[in-house]
Design an enzyme around this catalytic site. Structure first.
Site, mmCIF file in Angstrom:
data_model
loop_
_atom_site.group_PDB
_atom_site.id
_atom_site.type_symbol
_atom_site.label_atom_id
_atom_site.label_comp_id
_atom_site.label_asym_id
_atom_site.label_seq_id
_atom_site.Cartn_x
_atom_site.Cartn_y
_atom_site.Cartn_z
ATOM 1 N N ILE A 261 0.855 -1.179 0.000
ATOM 2 C CA ILE A 261 0.000 0.000 0.000
ATOM 3 C C ILE A 261 0.892 1.230 0.000
ATOM 4 O O ILE A 261 2.033 1.189 0.460
ATOM 5 C CB ILE A 261 -0.963 0.025 1.207
ATOM 6 C CG1 ILE A 261 -0.208 -0.170 2.515
ATOM 7 C CG2 ILE A 261 -2.063 -1.014 1.039
ATOM 8 C CD1 ILE A 261 -1.057 -0.017 3.750
ATOM 9 N N SER A 262 0.343 2.336 -0.525
ATOM 10 C CA SER A 262 1.157 3.536 -0.710
ATOM 11 C C SER A 262 1.109 4.501 0.468
ATOM 12 O O SER A 262 2.086 5.168 0.760
ATOM 13 C CB SER A 262 0.716 4.277 -1.968
ATOM 14 O OG SER A 262 0.842 3.438 -3.080
ATOM 15 N N THR A 263 -0.050 4.608 1.108
ATOM 16 C CA THR A 263 -0.178 5.608 2.167
ATOM 17 C C THR A 263 -0.475 4.944 3.503
ATOM 18 O O THR A 263 -1.011 3.845 3.565
ATOM 19 C CB THR A 263 -1.300 6.622 1.845
ATOM 20 O OG1 THR A 263 -2.532 5.914 1.750
ATOM 21 C CG2 THR A 263 -1.018 7.368 0.555
#
Length: 196
Positions: A10-12
């Protein structure tokens, strides 16, 4: 016996990997919790720059399977994805992508899919080279200089040339302009053989 691993990225920080885990479980893959690798890192980072993915690579052995929900989990662009899948295939690891119907990217169908991805990667690379080249041509046409700024401006180069003609030593001129002897010698050479 082959082991099954999952890679969830996941990015955030406000996102969780829960949806990816559920999707993998819904597809029928039973994965031990210690074989699910989760990573919080930007999708723009190449797989070689992802610590979690590198730890996963160190654990994978020939015959293992790797499950990802989407192809972009395997790289930041088509070239990176292709390289990652090739690296895993060479190691004897089967790669399943759920977004592509759970296809094994090392199977004949998966290999065909990877050939399409390779073509896209090559196209991306060619476009990047073309854009870079045209950008350089455009910048040069606009008078943009590349590299470090010159140590001596044109006026200083003329003064250097006058000092050399009057017999001042190269070392003394270099000290006067607070630069190296080599810079003075290059300025002298350019002034003696101007651009044609």
């Amino acid at each position: 016996m082959s082991r099954i691993f999952a890679y969830c990225r996941i990015s955030t920080l406000d996102q969780t990997t829960e949806n990816q885990r559920r999707e993998i479980e819904s597809a029928g893959f039973k994965i031990k919790p210690q074989q699910i690798i989760e990573e919080h890192i930007s999708g723009s980072a190449a797989t070689s720059e992802r610590p979690g993915f590198n730890r996963l690579l160190a654990r994978l052995k020939c015959g293992d399977q790797l499950i990802v929900t989407k192809l972009d989990r395997l790289g930041c662009n088509a070239m990176d994805i292709r390289k990652t899948v090739e690296q895993l295939t060479e190691t004897g690891i089967r790669v399943h992508c759920l977004a592509l119907g759970g296809i094994d990217l090392t199977s004949p169908t998966g290999k065909m899919m990877m050939q399409v991805i390779s073509a896209v990667a090559e196209f991306e690379r060619d476009l990047l080279l073309e854009r870079t080249h045209s950008g350089i041509v455009r910048a040069r046409g606009a008078g943009k200089r590349f590299g470090r700024p010159p140590v001596l401006n044109e006026e200083q180069k003329q003064v250097v040339f006058e000092r050399i003609k009057s017999g001042v030593s190269i070392s003394a001129i270099a000290r006067e302009f607070k630069t190296s002897r080599q810079t003075i010698l290059r300025a002298k050479a350019k002034l003696q053989t101007p651009d044609i």
